[in-house]
Design a protein around this motif. Structure first.
Motif, PDB file in Angstrom:
ATOM      1  N   ASN A 173      -7.089  -9.688 -39.988  1.00 21.78           N
ATOM      2  CA  ASN A 173      -7.346  -8.519 -40.833  1.00 21.78           C
ATOM      3  C   ASN A 173      -7.197  -7.246 -40.011  1.00 21.78           C
ATOM      4  O   ASN A 173      -7.930  -7.038 -39.056  1.00 21.78           O
ATOM      5  CB  ASN A 173      -8.764  -8.617 -41.418  1.00 21.78           C
ATOM      6  CG  ASN A 173      -9.135  -7.408 -42.241  1.00 21.78           C
ATOM      7  OD1 ASN A 173      -8.305  -6.776 -42.874  1.00 21.78           O
ATOM      8  ND2 ASN A 173     -10.417  -7.080 -42.239  1.00 21.78           N
ATOM      9  N   THR A 174      -6.238  -6.427 -40.374  1.00 17.40           N
ATOM     10  CA  THR A 174      -6.080  -5.098 -39.786  1.00 17.40           C
ATOM     11  C   THR A 174      -6.427  -4.108 -40.895  1.00 17.40           C
ATOM     12  O   THR A 174      -5.559  -3.643 -41.633  1.00 17.40           O
ATOM     13  CB  THR A 174      -4.641  -4.900 -39.265  1.00 17.40           C
ATOM     14  OG1 THR A 174      -4.288  -6.015 -38.446  1.00 17.40           O
ATOM     15  CG2 THR A 174      -4.528  -3.628 -38.449  1.00 17.40           C
ATOM     16  N   ALA A 175      -7.719  -3.835 -41.017  1.00 19.98           N
ATOM     17  CA  ALA A 175      -8.243  -3.127 -42.186  1.00 19.98           C
ATOM     18  C   ALA A 175      -7.659  -1.734 -42.361  1.00 19.98           C
ATOM     19  O   ALA A 175      -7.310  -1.349 -43.482  1.00 19.98           O
ATOM     20  CB  ALA A 175      -9.764  -3.069 -42.121  1.00 19.98           C
ATOM     21  N   HIS A 176      -7.561  -0.941 -41.288  1.00 16.55           N
ATOM     22  CA  HIS A 176      -7.063   0.435 -41.445  1.00 16.55           C
ATOM     23  C   HIS A 176      -5.591   0.449 -41.862  1.00 16.55           C
ATOM     24  O   HIS A 176      -5.121   1.421 -42.445  1.00 16.55           O
ATOM     25  CB  HIS A 176      -7.289   1.254 -40.179  1.00 16.55           C
ATOM     26  CG  HIS A 176      -6.529   0.770 -38.990  1.00 16.55           C
ATOM     27  ND1 HIS A 176      -6.947  -0.317 -38.240  1.00 16.55           N
ATOM     28  CD2 HIS A 176      -5.382   1.199 -38.442  1.00 16.55           C
ATOM     29  CE1 HIS A 176      -6.076  -0.523 -37.272  1.00 16.55           C
ATOM     30  NE2 HIS A 176      -5.118   0.379 -37.367  1.00 16.55           N
ATOM     31  N   GLU A 177      -4.856  -0.619 -41.595  1.00 13.85           N
ATOM     32  CA  GLU A 177      -3.460  -0.734 -42.049  1.00 13.85           C
ATOM     33  C   GLU A 177      -3.369  -1.402 -43.419  1.00 13.85           C
ATOM     34  O   GLU A 177      -2.274  -1.515 -43.975  1.00 13.85           O
ATOM     35  CB  GLU A 177      -2.638  -1.548 -41.035  1.00 13.85           C
ATOM     36  CG  GLU A 177      -2.531  -0.925 -39.671  1.00 13.85           C
ATOM     37  CD  GLU A 177      -1.625   0.289 -39.650  1.00 13.85           C
ATOM     38  OE1 GLU A 177      -0.774   0.443 -40.551  1.00 13.85           O
ATOM     39  OE2 GLU A 177      -1.773   1.110 -38.722  1.00 13.85           O
ATOM     40  N   ARG A 178      -4.523  -1.885 -43.915  1.00 18.40           N
ATOM     41  CA  ARG A 178      -4.594  -2.589 -45.207  1.00 18.40           C
ATOM     42  C   ARG A 178      -3.612  -3.769 -45.221  1.00 18.40           C
ATOM     43  O   ARG A 178      -2.835  -3.944 -46.138  1.00 18.40           O
ATOM     44  CB  ARG A 178      -4.369  -1.627 -46.364  1.00 18.40           C
ATOM     45  CG  ARG A 178      -5.379  -0.481 -46.369  1.00 18.40           C
ATOM     46  CD  ARG A 178      -5.234   0.446 -47.535  1.00 18.40           C
ATOM     47  NE  ARG A 178      -5.487  -0.160 -48.820  1.00 18.40           N
ATOM     48  CZ  ARG A 178      -6.683  -0.427 -49.345  1.00 18.40           C
ATOM     49  NH1 ARG A 178      -7.762  -0.160 -48.651  1.00 18.40           N
ATOM     50  NH2 ARG A 178      -6.795  -0.972 -50.533  1.00 18.40           N
ATOM     51  N   GLU A 179      -3.710  -4.558 -44.151  1.00 20.29           N
ATOM     52  CA  GLU A 179      -2.838  -5.718 -44.013  1.00 20.29           C
ATOM     53  C   GLU A 179      -3.661  -6.898 -43.511  1.00 20.29           C
ATOM     54  O   GLU A 179      -4.441  -6.762 -42.565  1.00 20.29           O
ATOM     55  CB  GLU A 179      -1.730  -5.402 -43.008  1.00 20.29           C
ATOM     56  CG  GLU A 179      -0.721  -6.501 -42.870  1.00 20.29           C
ATOM     57  CD  GLU A 179       0.407  -6.099 -41.945  1.00 20.29           C
ATOM     58  OE1 GLU A 179       0.775  -6.928 -41.096  1.00 20.29           O
ATOM     59  OE2 GLU A 179       0.909  -4.963 -42.067  1.00 20.29           O
ATOM     60  N   SER A 180      -3.489  -8.041 -44.146  1.00 21.33           N
ATOM     61  CA  SER A 180      -4.201  -9.234 -43.709  1.00 21.33           C
ATOM     62  C   SER A 180      -3.374 -10.471 -44.012  1.00 21.33           C
ATOM     63  O   SER A 180      -2.534 -10.467 -44.914  1.00 21.33           O
ATOM     64  CB  SER A 180      -5.573  -9.318 -44.372  1.00 21.33           C
ATOM     65  OG  SER A 180      -5.445  -9.289 -45.763  1.00 21.33           O
ATOM     66  N   ASP A 237     -14.728  -2.572 -36.809  1.00 19.16           N
ATOM     67  CA  ASP A 237     -13.376  -2.821 -37.322  1.00 19.16           C
ATOM     68  C   ASP A 237     -13.074  -4.304 -37.539  1.00 19.16           C
ATOM     69  O   ASP A 237     -13.604  -5.172 -36.846  1.00 19.16           O
ATOM     70  CB  ASP A 237     -12.342  -2.316 -36.304  1.00 19.16           C
ATOM     71  CG  ASP A 237     -11.875  -0.902 -36.575  1.00 19.16           C
ATOM     72  OD1 ASP A 237     -12.094  -0.380 -37.674  1.00 19.16           O
ATOM     73  OD2 ASP A 237     -11.265  -0.316 -35.662  1.00 19.16           O
ATOM     74  N   ASP A 238     -12.138  -4.518 -38.461  1.00 15.20           N
ATOM     75  CA  ASP A 238     -11.280  -5.701 -38.523  1.00 15.20           C
ATOM     76  C   ASP A 238     -11.989  -7.052 -38.508  1.00 15.20           C
ATOM     77  O   ASP A 238     -11.762  -7.882 -37.617  1.00 15.20           O
ATOM     78  CB  ASP A 238     -10.255  -5.666 -37.391  1.00 15.20           C
ATOM     79  CG  ASP A 238      -9.302  -4.489 -37.490  1.00 15.20           C
ATOM     80  OD1 ASP A 238      -9.261  -3.836 -38.545  1.00 15.20           O
ATOM     81  OD2 ASP A 238      -8.594  -4.226 -36.513  1.00 15.20           O
ATOM     82  N   TYR A 283     -10.799  -4.655 -46.709  1.00 15.68           N
ATOM     83  CA  TYR A 283     -10.233  -3.512 -45.999  1.00 15.68           C
ATOM     84  C   TYR A 283     -11.235  -2.388 -45.747  1.00 15.68           C
ATOM     85  O   TYR A 283     -10.869  -1.334 -45.246  1.00 15.68           O
ATOM     86  CB  TYR A 283      -9.002  -2.985 -46.739  1.00 15.68           C
ATOM     87  CG  TYR A 283      -7.887  -4.000 -46.830  1.00 15.68           C
ATOM     88  CD1 TYR A 283      -7.711  -4.981 -45.860  1.00 15.68           C
ATOM     89  CD2 TYR A 283      -6.998  -3.982 -47.890  1.00 15.68           C
ATOM     90  CE1 TYR A 283      -6.691  -5.909 -45.945  1.00 15.68           C
ATOM     91  CE2 TYR A 283      -5.966  -4.908 -47.987  1.00 15.68           C
ATOM     92  CZ  TYR A 283      -5.823  -5.865 -47.009  1.00 15.68           C
ATOM     93  OH  TYR A 283      -4.809  -6.782 -47.098  1.00 15.68           O
ATOM     94  N   SER A 284     -12.495  -2.629 -46.063  1.00 15.05           N
ATOM     95  CA  SER A 284     -13.521  -1.626 -45.754  1.00 15.05           C
ATOM     96  C   SER A 284     -14.127  -1.836 -44.365  1.00 15.05           C
ATOM     97  O   SER A 284     -14.994  -1.073 -43.955  1.00 15.05           O
ATOM     98  CB  SER A 284     -14.614  -1.626 -46.825  1.00 15.05           C
ATOM     99  OG  SER A 284     -15.353  -2.830 -46.780  1.00 15.05           O
ATOM    100  N   TRP A 285     -13.635  -2.830 -43.627  1.00 14.16           N
ATOM    101  CA  TRP A 285     -14.103  -3.054 -42.257  1.00 14.16           C
ATOM    102  C   TRP A 285     -13.379  -2.107 -41.304  1.00 14.16           C
ATOM    103  O   TRP A 285     -12.514  -2.510 -40.531  1.00 14.16           O
ATOM    104  CB  TRP A 285     -13.904  -4.517 -41.848  1.00 14.16           C
ATOM    105  CG  TRP A 285     -14.854  -5.415 -42.564  1.00 14.16           C
ATOM    106  CD1 TRP A 285     -14.596  -6.180 -43.657  1.00 14.16           C
ATOM    107  CD2 TRP A 285     -16.234  -5.591 -42.262  1.00 14.16           C
ATOM    108  NE1 TRP A 285     -15.731  -6.832 -44.050  1.00 14.16           N
ATOM    109  CE2 TRP A 285     -16.761  -6.494 -43.217  1.00 14.16           C
ATOM    110  CE3 TRP A 285     -17.082  -5.077 -41.281  1.00 14.16           C
ATOM    111  CZ2 TRP A 285     -18.092  -6.897 -43.208  1.00 14.16           C
ATOM    112  CZ3 TRP A 285     -18.410  -5.486 -41.279  1.00 14.16           C
ATOM    113  CH2 TRP A 285     -18.904  -6.375 -42.226  1.00 14.16           C
ATOM    114  N   VAL A 286     -13.739  -0.826 -41.416  1.00 14.63           N
ATOM    115  CA  VAL A 286     -13.107   0.226 -40.623  1.00 14.63           C
ATOM    116  C   VAL A 286     -14.200   1.029 -39.927  1.00 14.63           C
ATOM    117  O   VAL A 286     -15.119   1.525 -40.577  1.00 14.63           O
ATOM    118  CB  VAL A 286     -12.247   1.150 -41.527  1.00 14.63           C
ATOM    119  CG1 VAL A 286     -11.628   2.274 -40.718  1.00 14.63           C
ATOM    120  CG2 VAL A 286     -11.167   0.360 -42.247  1.00 14.63           C
ATOM    121  N   GLN A 287     -14.085   1.158 -38.612  1.00  8.58           N
ATOM    122  CA  GLN A 287     -14.988   2.000 -37.856  1.00  8.58           C
ATOM    123  C   GLN A 287     -14.687   3.447 -38.255  1.00  8.58           C
ATOM    124  O   GLN A 287     -13.522   3.777 -38.453  1.00  8.58           O
ATOM    125  CB  GLN A 287     -14.728   1.792 -36.354  1.00  8.58           C
ATOM    126  CG  GLN A 287     -15.842   2.277 -35.485  1.00  8.58           C
ATOM    127  CD  GLN A 287     -15.659   1.827 -34.026  1.00  8.58           C
ATOM    128  OE1 GLN A 287     -15.044   0.818 -33.729  1.00  8.58           O
ATOM    129  NE2 GLN A 287     -16.204   2.606 -33.122  1.00  8.58           N
TER     130      GLN A 287
END
Length: 152
Positions: A117-124, A103-104, A94-98
């Motif tokens: 992976n939706t990193a900023h939503e912390r959902e994968s 991102d993602d 979840y650290s793959w955030v611009q």
């Protein structure tokens, strides 16, 4: 579809990236148009150039649909040589955030999402029914198929 409930870190994260690189043929990273990308993110994209397949301007990638904005979706060829590069820029999924990095991080197998992976939503989510893959992910603590451990 199997949901990852918490942010994989440490050995679990390393195992996830290694398994994904082995079973998938490409991975994506996304640079959104409406956000800056720090120098570290550009450096990462430069280091991944040997694996670059194409860059597509789009408003969609697995797990995300933008409204009125676009992003550059970078498609890379999976390779064992890319594992260490990815792991050197991120210690968790979840650290793959611009803005620091693109991102993602997502993985695809034959054009279909394997790791969404939706990193900023912390959902994968992992999309597979291959028993060997599921066993490796379960052994690393990334996946729980026997939920009785949570409900005695």
């Amino acid at each position: 579809m199997n949901t990852i409930l918490q942010d994989p870190t440490g050995q679990a994260y390393k195992t996830l990236i290694q398994v994904a690189m082995e079973v998938c043929d490409e991975f994506i990273l996304v640079k959104r148009d409406q956000m800056e990308l720090e120098s570290e993110g550009y450096e990462l994209l430069e280091r991944l150039k040997p694996f670059l397949k194409e860059i597509v301007k789009d408003d969609y990638w697995p797990g995300t649909r933008l409204m009125g904005h676009y992003a550059d979706v970078y498609f890379f060829r999976c390779s064992p040589d890319a594992v260490d590069i990815l792991l050197s820029y991120s210690t968790s999924l979840y650290s793959w955030v611009q803005t620091r990095v693109p991102d993602d991080l997502c993985f695809l197998r034959q054009g279909q999402p394997w790791l969404i992976n939706t990193a900023h939503e912390r959902e994968s989510h992992i999309v597979t029914d291959v028993e060997e893959e599921l066993n490796r992910l379960e052994e690393s603590g990334l996946l729980f198929r026997d939920l009785s451990v949570f409900y005695p």
